[in-house]
Design a protein around this motif. Structure first.
Motif, PDB file in Angstrom:
ATOM      1  N   ARG A 136       0.847  -1.170   0.000  1.00 56.94           N
ATOM      2  CA  ARG A 136       0.000   0.000   0.000  1.00 56.94           C
ATOM      3  C   ARG A 136       0.895   1.236   0.000  1.00 56.94           C
ATOM      4  NH1 ARG A 136      -2.425  -1.335   4.191  1.00 56.94           N
ATOM      5  NH2 ARG A 136      -1.310  -0.037   5.680  1.00 56.94           N
ATOM      6  N   GLY A 137       0.381   2.345  -0.472  1.00 64.50           N
ATOM      7  CA  GLY A 137       1.180   3.564  -0.514  1.00 64.50           C
ATOM      8  C   GLY A 137       1.544   4.064   0.869  1.00 64.50           C
ATOM      9  N   PHE A 138       2.682   4.732   0.983  1.00 64.52           N
ATOM     10  CA  PHE A 138       3.074   5.330   2.251  1.00 64.52           C
ATOM     11  C   PHE A 138       2.219   6.543   2.579  1.00 64.52           C
ATOM     12  CE2 PHE A 138       6.728   2.716   1.498  1.00 64.52           C
ATOM     13  CZ  PHE A 138       7.135   2.333   2.765  1.00 64.52           C
ATOM     14  N   THR A 139       1.551   7.088   1.570  1.00 62.27           N
ATOM     15  CA  THR A 139       0.580   8.156   1.776  1.00 62.27           C
ATOM     16  C   THR A 139      -0.656   7.804   0.960  1.00 62.27           C
ATOM     17  OG1 THR A 139       1.286   9.502  -0.114  1.00 62.27           O
ATOM     18  CG2 THR A 139       2.442   9.852   1.982  1.00 62.27           C
ATOM     19  N   THR A 140      -1.775   8.425   1.293  1.00 57.42           N
ATOM     20  CA  THR A 140      -3.003   8.165   0.548  1.00 57.42           C
ATOM     21  C   THR A 140      -2.828   8.532  -0.921  1.00 57.42           C
ATOM     22  OG1 THR A 140      -4.302   8.610   2.535  1.00 57.42           O
ATOM     23  CG2 THR A 140      -5.468   8.680   0.426  1.00 57.42           C
ATOM     24  N   ALA A 141      -2.145   9.647  -1.170  1.00 58.60           N
ATOM     25  CA  ALA A 141      -1.954  10.100  -2.552  1.00 58.60           C
ATOM     26  C   ALA A 141      -1.083   9.136  -3.341  1.00 58.60           C
ATOM     27  CB  ALA A 141      -1.340  11.490  -2.555  1.00 58.60           C
ATOM     28  N   GLU A 142      -0.141   8.474  -2.676  1.00 58.19           N
ATOM     29  CA  GLU A 142       0.781   7.589  -3.386  1.00 58.19           C
ATOM     30  C   GLU A 142       0.063   6.379  -3.957  1.00 58.19           C
ATOM     31  OE1 GLU A 142       5.198   5.835  -2.593  1.00 58.19           O
ATOM     32  OE2 GLU A 142       3.717   5.470  -1.037  1.00 58.19           O
ATOM     33  N   GLY A 143      -0.852   5.808  -3.223  1.00 56.92           N
ATOM     34  CA  GLY A 143      -1.621   4.679  -3.727  1.00 56.92           C
ATOM     35  C   GLY A 143      -0.810   3.392  -3.782  1.00 56.92           C
ATOM     36  N   PRO A 144      -1.426   2.313  -4.261  1.00 53.52           N
ATOM     37  CA  PRO A 144      -0.780   1.004  -4.307  1.00 53.52           C
ATOM     38  C   PRO A 144       0.345   0.953  -5.328  1.00 53.52           C
ATOM     39  CG  PRO A 144      -2.902   0.932  -5.399  1.00 53.52           C
ATOM     40  CD  PRO A 144      -2.812   2.277  -4.764  1.00 53.52           C
ATOM     41  N   ARG A 145       1.396   0.206  -4.982  1.00 52.52           N
ATOM     42  CA  ARG A 145       2.566   0.124  -5.852  1.00 52.52           C
ATOM     43  C   ARG A 145       3.054  -1.318  -5.946  1.00 52.52           C
ATOM     44  NH1 ARG A 145       4.663   5.075  -7.024  1.00 52.52           N
ATOM     45  NH2 ARG A 145       6.694   4.245  -7.573  1.00 52.52           N
ATOM     46  N   HIS A 146       3.826  -1.570  -7.011  1.00 48.73           N
ATOM     47  CA  HIS A 146       4.418  -2.889  -7.234  1.00 48.73           C
ATOM     48  C   HIS A 146       5.908  -2.712  -7.495  1.00 48.73           C
ATOM     49  CE1 HIS A 146       4.223  -7.169  -8.156  1.00 48.73           C
ATOM     50  NE2 HIS A 146       5.078  -6.944  -9.128  1.00 48.73           N
TER      51      HIS A 146
END
Length: 548
Positions: free
Chosen positions: A497-507
């Motif tokens: 999950r993103g470290f911030t809400t704006a960052e979002g999910p990442r792979h």
């Protein structure tokens, strides 16, 4: 029209309704008596959207009747017989044969999962039903255990509830511009709105087989956002119980519909299993499933869309075009929008719904350091496994950076090709090359270190073990033993999950290897909706990386 509390009511002057025997998203099913012919039948009372205008309601009713009559023309032992389609008090009803028996979902709930032989028998029956429907231009679009009946005494498999079926060239039955169906069993291309064809029903069958073998769909999650993410992004993990028919399950759960196992071949393989008791072998000419590609060879051509090979320049490098990431993003947005939900909100809250504290530096896992690493959104920690595969080979001598890239000679003593607009950002022992957008969407990282006694595999295993504590929502972590340019290597993939809400999910893709007395690690982190482009950047980086 009458109410649910009435004991009986007669519709169309002929069908006397008794007790309610089922309810679904498209209406209510009643046990009834056909008083003209003196037989027991099932009558489905279809629900109409009360918000529609009179004209819209009439058009929807006409579509319902037209397409229900098309389904009524289907005759197959594994398709429920439709006797009649009538209108009563401006409401459509479908009159069907009454099956004495419960649904496949009820059977699994009451008696537990079935074994592989029973799953194969069920699969063969449903494949026959689907082939008949598809040959007539009818798609089911809601194949799931609840819509399959098992007749008492005979164990006949009967496909029912074509309530949201689609007839070729017609508007979707009872659909009002929104997503319909059961997300856990819905093919990714249907979610994206890109296409709907016979292959979509076959994906649903693959999910159904997993469900009856294990007790639940492989895409079941705690939220709609989680389900959609699992269908279009997550690694597909068939249950262990699917082992005896695994080639069929994997072939049906191929995300690319053009590479998906077709009905005839799936039926042949299931029959082979029933006859021999051995796991069927898919012919060598059958293409590998998409889930196999990332770990077979990182240098395999990047797929830029369903059924298409990536375009490449004269040097053989992939051309940068919108790829599967765009399809994934479209799928999530389209499906969630159809459900009246914000795609961004669901994705960012995927999993436990929490948001980690903001961080100023692009995180990345470094061996044994406990430093947060790049990845994607998620929920539960995923298992770490080790297998042997083949990593990307070195580019041929003299190969230059592909179009759109530049070769950088880093002060730390290495060179590689990065996208032309990426900028360098050193952070301690790690060197980042970041995309120029404010959110630093793509983060390419490099780390040089002394050799580790356990080798690259031990390095990434330690990082993966720390993944749940260093990466919020860490999930689907896999560590793969491999080689790179003939040197021992390991590949780590995971999501967070993103470290911030704006960052979002990442792979994240992360390759570690030892060469010339040094340990090298190259990784690429990106949003889950941009994994195709991330994979391209990663392949080019590791393929052009040169020590010294």
């Amino acid at each position: 029209m009458g109410t649910e509390g009435e004991n009986v009511r007669v519709i169309a002057g002929r069908y006397r309704l008794h007790e309610r025997i089922g309810r679904g998203g498209m209406g209510v099913v009643w046990r009834a008596t056909d008083e003209l012919l003196g037989r027991q039948v099932a009558v489905k009372e279809l629900t109409l959207d009360p918000s529609l205008s009179a004209d819209e309601a009439r058009n929807q009713r006409e579509r319902t009747l037209r397409e229900a009559r098309a389904v009524a023309r289907l005759h197959h032992p594994h398709i429920v017989v439709v006797h009649d389609v009538v209108v009563h008090d401006e409401r459509p009803y479908i009159v069907m044969e009454l099956i004495d028996g419960g649904s496949l979902a009820d059977r699994v709930a009451d008696r537990g999962p079935v074994d592989a032989r029973e799953a194969a028998r069920i699969g063969i029956g449903l494949l026959g039903a689907l082939r008949r429907a598809h040959d007539a231009g009818v798609l089911h679009r809601d194949l799931k255990p609840a819509n399959v009946l098992i007749e008492s005494g005979t164990d006949r498999v009967v496909l029912t509830d074509f309530g949201i079926a689609q007839v070729a060239g017609a508007t979707t039955l009872t659909e009002n511009g929104s997503f319909v169906g059961s997300p856990e069993y819905t093919a990714p291309e249907r979610m994206s709105g890109v296409r709907t064809g016979p292959e979509s029903d076959l994906w649903s069958l693959g999910a159904l087989l997993c469900a009856v073998l294990s007790g639940k769909s492989p895409f079941r999650r705690d939220s709609l956002g989680g389900i959609l993410h699992a269908v279009v992004v997550d690694e597909i993990r068939p249950p262990a119980q699917a082992g005896p028919i695994l080639p069929v399950v994997r072939g049906l759960l191929e995300r690319d519909p053009q590479r998906r196992l077709d009905a005839a071949e799936a039926e042949r393989l299931l029959r082979e299993f029933l006859e021999t008791g051995r796991t069927p072998r898919v012919p060598a000419v059958h293409p590998p499933t998409q889930r196999d590609l990332p770990r077979r060879a990182l240098s395999l051509p990047l797929r830029t869309g369903p059924g298409t090979a990536a375009a490449r320049d004269a040097a053989g490098w992939p051309v940068r075009r919108p790829g599967r990431g765009a399809v994934v993003a479209a799928a999530l947005v389209a499906a969630m929008a159809g459900a009246g939900v914000s795609a961004a909100a669901l994705l960012m809250r995927h999993g436990d719904g929490g948001v980690a504290p903001a961080t100023t530096a692009p995180p990345h896992p470094s061996a044994g350091s406990g430093t947060p690493g790049p990845s994607t959104p998620g929920s539960r920690p995923g298992p770490t496994v080790t297998v042997t595969r083949t990593a990307p080979s070195a580019p041929p001598a003299g190969r230059t950076a592909p179009a759109g890239y530049r070769t950088v000679r880093d002060p730390q003593g290495f060179s590689l090709a990065v996208p032309a607009d990426f900028t360098r950002s050193p952070q301690g022992e790690r060197i980042f090359y970041l995309s120029p957008d404010p959110d630093q969407t793509f983060r390419l990282g490099i780390r040089l270190a002394d050799p580790d006694p356990g080798g690259p595999l031990a390095v990434l295993r330690r990082s993966a073990a720390e993944g749940p504590s260093t990466n919020p929502g860490y999930r689907d972590g896999t560590v793969t033993g491999t080689s790179h340019r003939g040197y021992p290597a390991a590949l780590w993939e995971f999501s967070r999950r993103g470290f911030t809400t704006a960052e979002g999910p990442r792979h994240t893709y992360d390759l570690c290897w030892q060469e010339g007395g040094r340990l090298y690690e190259v990784w690429l982190s990106a949003p889950v909706g941009k994994v195709a482009k991330a994979k391209e950047y990663f392949d080019v980086a590791v393929g052009t990386f040169t020590p010294g």
